[in-house]
Design a protein around this motif. Structure first.
Motif, PDB file in Angstrom:
ATOM      1  N   GLU A 392      21.949  48.996  34.115  1.00 14.05           N
ATOM      2  CA  GLU A 392      22.223  48.306  35.384  1.00 14.05           C
ATOM      3  C   GLU A 392      21.000  47.499  35.809  1.00 14.05           C
ATOM      4  N   HIS A 394      19.232  45.027  34.338  1.00 18.61           N
ATOM      5  CA  HIS A 394      18.174  44.575  33.422  1.00 18.61           C
ATOM      6  C   HIS A 394      18.638  43.440  32.524  1.00 18.61           C
ATOM      7  N   GLU A 395      19.742  42.807  32.918  1.00 12.46           N
ATOM      8  CA  GLU A 395      20.280  41.699  32.092  1.00 12.46           C
ATOM      9  C   GLU A 395      20.599  42.200  30.679  1.00 12.46           C
ATOM     10  N   LEU A 396      20.657  41.231  29.743  1.00  8.93           N
ATOM     11  CA  LEU A 396      21.070  41.548  28.371  1.00  8.93           C
ATOM     12  C   LEU A 396      20.100  42.499  27.641  1.00  8.93           C
ATOM     13  N   LYS A 399      20.867  45.957  28.582  1.00 12.46           N
ATOM     14  CA  LYS A 399      22.149  46.451  28.034  1.00 12.46           C
ATOM     15  C   LYS A 399      21.981  46.848  26.570  1.00 12.46           C
ATOM     16  N   SER A 429      30.889  46.670  26.879  1.00 12.93           N
ATOM     17  CA  SER A 429      29.728  45.892  26.426  1.00 12.93           C
ATOM     18  C   SER A 429      29.602  45.950  24.913  1.00 12.93           C
TER      19      SER A 429
END
Length: 907
Positions: A392, A394-396, A399, A429
């Motif tokens: 959550e 932290h952008e790509l 993920k 994702s």
């Protein structure tokens, strides 16, 4: 009779004295020993012991000389001859202080005896010499350090020699203490701080000697060196130095833990606390090293390996798991940092191809070490928090790290893996990133999908969503690295039917196509090893299919490429290689379906598992031959040697299964031993899962039965084989395992007294006896033959005379059984017992009324072997005691013997 015996003992002693005077010390010793067996008087026995001590001194057997002299002194403390002889023996054994006290006693008993005074003076000066050499060692230690620390000293050989001397000195307790007392730790610290690899290695290896098994020294060294310095040396770039530091830390942990267990029984509570504080301090620094950016990749791996070895309990019998709880509390997030590292991404920690596997194993061991639901729930909760923290906001890149953590947990404690897979958004994702244009991102997602496919909880969801996705990637991706992983995902999802021939999820033939592609990738050296490893993963699944097995063993290049990978640095391939070999050799467990259930299943139109025609024994035998010719044994031996977390217990079990399949045929066993198979099987039989240990022990038994054990297991190795073989006698083992264990032990027991002693020490004799009552005739025979060889040991002979035991009765009765092989084994045992232990001869008539007819039947048997055994027993009984001889002669025995004595055909 008493007087007659007395004369004999005295005559023997006189004969011994004459022989000793003539210089024949061996014969004199034999005469004194025989006299001892006939003499009951304590004073007489003391003199014989004293005389034997003189013989042993002449024969240079100083340990026995000391023992005999001591027996004489116990009988008479003022026996100066015995005291003097003991002091001579002690002097030769290097126990000078004890030798001096014996000599001083001699002088005080006979103050005018010049020989005693002279000996005492000589001994005093030799002790003085010894003290001088000890202080000379002091100056030597100083000299070695001077050479090593002298920056201007250019002679590399001289430095090398000084380093070697220091390491060797530290291995001996006296030398280690010398170095420690001569300010050695400060000087070794200086060597470490030079940052020169050869000097650092010398220091680390010397420190191993100082710390080995010595807790107080270890604590003092740790206080002086400091945990931060040790941890920094572990993290250096130089691989050998890092490994030597890892070895030192392992020794330190062992010494500190040893202290914990030992003192716990004592009164030193304060000391206990100290030791555990040191342990935690070292572990804290290891955990910090995991996330230290400046630490080298292999330093990080070494730290993980150390944590695996020292934190979890060694066995469930230990109740205290506080160290694991402490590590989870202090360091779980740090461990997950390594597991979540995405190679090659910006600012990622340096890791090797083994790091993630090691992390999974460590997490798994910590999770298995937990004892209750609350502890497990806490662990799962921490994992969820960690994954969420990256996923959550932290952008790509965040993920990707979250997904990488999921993969790591699925390979380790899968409960935690399944738990984090179910977090909101994770699976979506994974699926969307599988289609990413960036290769690195796609790799992370596809691997996560594959690991998730393994775990049944999510498999149906993935089968529905993942198969089509993976097929797309496999068909359309430009990149081999991605296609190969997608293929493994398809293999995993496609092999849900296992070995069942009729439950294939793929269309006919596509399994073969996929396997061919895997073999092609495996042989393509242009592809990096990390990617080729996945080709083996694919084969581990596809080789459930017998057609694939057949094609694989025909492809010599593919087999050798796989063996080459198994020997490489990347250890995460071990499990896949072992699985593929288990499939090819059909060494998995076969469950035979119940015939009644089969009928019911047909009636209810249910699915019935079928075996592939190419999985029949003759095909398996041919496959084993081809694997042996391609060099499978040396690859397996290399896999076992690896000191690596990837060699998990389940992996060891697979390797043991393969070995057992390889030694199935007697003619293949010699080749397996020659390529290192015998040596590799010993560690497999001593640790691992129970099934794995048993399979390895059974393979060792097969080798021991058909080859010369002294050639198969040279030197000390033969003694290591005993424990695994004895484990096959346990009641929970199968009849075949019992039988093979007995046959193998029979072979070993026939070799030497030292081996028989080892078998006795492993408490095998009661089990061997138990199997002599077995209903199955082959097991009964094997146990009797084994007992026959064990009866060469004095302790076993004594058992046959034990009050209230039926051992002797059973042997006599078995000598009259119908089964000729059993008769041969039992009568052979009787022949040996009556020869080696004459008192048994008197007992035979007391154990059964049928003793005479059984002996006569042996002598009248058509088998010359049985007649010979019978004749030996009768001869020994005749010689043993008059009353037994009278009973024998009163029967028809004399006539039978007269007839046999004239038989020219049976010399």
């Amino acid at each position: 009779a008493g007087a007659c015996r007395q004369v004999t003992a005295e005559q023997l002693r006189a004969r011994g004295n004459a022989l000793f005077q003539a210089g024949d010390h061996g014969a004199a010793l034999a005469a004194y020993t025989e006299a001892l067996s006939l003499s009951d008087a304590a004073s007489e026995r003391a003199v014989l012991h004293r005389n034997r001590a003189a013989c042993y001194l002449k024969l240079e057997d100083y340990t026995k000389a000391e023992a005999d002299a001591t027996k004489a002194i116990e009988a008479d403390g003022r026996d100066v001859k015995a005291l003097f002889r003991r002091s001579q023996a002690l002097q030769q054994l290097g126990r000078l202080d004890q030798a001096v006290s014996d000599l001083q006693r001699c002088v005080s008993l006979e103050p005018r005896n010049k020989a005693f005074q002279e000996a005492l003076r000589a001994l005093g000066s030799s002790m003085h010499e010894k003290m001088k050499t000890m202080s000379c060692t002091d100056s030597k230690v100083e000299q070695m350090f001077q050479i090593l620390l002298d920056l201007d000293e250019k002679d590399a050989d001289k430095k090398q020699k000084a380093a070697q001397n220091l390491i060797v000195l530290a291995r001996e307790e006296a030398g280690a203490e010398k170095i420690f007392q001569s300010d050695g730790v400060r000087l070794l610290t200086q060597l470490l701080d030079t940052a020169k690899a050869d000097l650092m290695l010398a220091a680390l290896r010397t420190l191993v000697g100082l710390c080995s098994g010595h807790r107080s020294r270890t604590m003092a060294i740790l206080a002086e060196l400091g945990a931060p310095r040790l941890s920094a040396v572990l993290g250096v770039e130089h691989e050998q130095v890092s490994l030597a530091a890892c070895n030192l830390l392992h020794v330190m942990f062992d010494s500190l833990k040893e202290g914990l267990q030992k003192d716990f029984r004592g009164k030193e509570d304060a000391v206990v606390l100290d030791s555990s504080r040191d342990l935690k301090l070292l572990i804290k620094h290891l955990l910090e090293l995991l996330v230290l950016e400046g630490a080298s990749a292999h330093g990080r791996d070494n730290a993980l390996n150390l944590l695996i070895k020292v934190v979890p309990r060694k066995s469930p019998k230990e109740t205290n798991n506080s160290l694991s709880l402490w590590v989870i509390d202090q360091g779980l997030k740090k461990i997950l940092e390594v597991g979540s590292t995405v190679c090659g991404s910006l600012g990622s920690l340096p890791v090797t191809e083994n790091s993630r596997m090691s992390t999974s194993v460590l997490l798994s061991k910590l999770y298995e070490d937990l004892k209750c639901d609350a502890e497990r729930e806490n662990f799962l909760h921490l994992c969820e928090d960690y994954v969420r923290s990256w996923f959550e906001g932290h952008e790509l890149p965040g993920k990707l790290r979250a997904i990488q953590t999921v993969s790591c947990l699925l390979q380790g404690p899968s409960d935690a893996g399944n738990r984090v897979l179910e977090l909101e958004g994770i699976m979506d994702s994974v699926l969307s990133l599988c289609a990413s244009v960036c290769e690195a991102h796609q790799l992370v997602a596809v691997e996560a999908l594959i690991h998730a496919a393994d775990k049944a909880k999510r498999a149906s969801f993935i089968t529905a969503n993942g198969v089509s996705l993976l097929k797309e990637i496999y068909k359309h991706s430009e990149r081999d690295s991605i296609r190969i992983r997608a293929l493994v995902g398809l293999c995993k999802l496609g092999s849900a039917g296992g070995t069942d021939f009729s439950m294939k999820q793929f269309a006919e033939g596509s399994t073969m196509k996929l396997a061919k592609q895997c073999r092609k990738w495996l042989c393509n050296e242009a592809i990096d090893a990390g990617t080729r490893r996945w080709a083996v993963e694919g084969l581990a699944y596809l080789t459930f299919d017998a057609d694939v097995k057949e094609e694989f063993v025909e492809d010599k290049a593919a087999m050798q490429a796989m063996f080459h990978l198994a020997k490489s640095e990347d250890r995460s391939v071990l499990y896949a290689v072992a699985s593929t070999l288990v499939n090819c050799t059909n060494s998995y467990d076969h469950e035979e379906p119940d015939p009644q259930m089969l009928e019911l299943a047909k009636y209810a139109k249910q699915h019935i598992p079928e075996q592939h025609p190419k999985d029949k024994p003759e095909f398996v035998k041919q496959r084993v031959r081809k694997l042996l010719m391609a060099g499978v044994v040396s690859a397996l031996a290399c896999m076992v040697k690896s000191e690596n977390p990837a060699l998990t217990n389940s992996c060891r079990e697979l390797i043991s299964r393969v070995f057992l399949a390889l030694v199935e045929e007697a003619e293949d066993r010699g080749g397996v031993v020659a390529q290192g198979g015998g040596k590799a099987l010993i560690p497999l039989s001593l640790e691992g899962t129970e099934v794995g240990q048993t399979k390895a022990a059974q393979a060792l038994a097969k080798i021991t039965i058909t080859s010369n054990p002294e050639m198969a297991f040279p030197g000390e190795r033969i003694y290591e084989v005993v424990r695994p073989l004895v484990s096959l006698l346990h009641l929970q083992r199968t009849g075949l395992e019992n039988f093979e264990g007995l046959m193998a032990l029979t072979n070993l027991a026939g070799i030497s007294e030292r081996l028989r002693q080892k078998i006795l020490k492993e408490r095998a004799v009661p089990m061997i006896e138990g199997y002599m009552f077995e209903e199955h005739e082959l097991i009964r025979l094997a146990a009797t033959e084994c007992m026959c060889n064990m009866a060469m040991s004095k302790e076993v002979q004594e058992l046959f005379l034990a009050e209230g035991s039926d051992r002797l009765k059973l042997m006599v009765l078995y000598s009259g059984e119908e089964d000729e092989k059993l008769r041969r084994a039992a009568s052979g045992t009787l022949a040996m017992l009556t020869a080696l232990h004459p008192p048994i001869c008197k007992r035979i008539p007391q154990v059964t009324v049928h003793w005479l007819e059984i002996l006569q039947a042996l002598l009248l048997s058509p088998s010359a072997e049985l007649q010979h055994r019978g004749a030996v027993v009768v001869m020994n009984m005749m010689a043993a005691a008059r009353e037994v001889a009278e009973q024998l002669i009163a029967s028809e025995m004399l006539e039978i013997l007269s007839v046999l004595a004239k038989d020219k055909d049976k010399p």
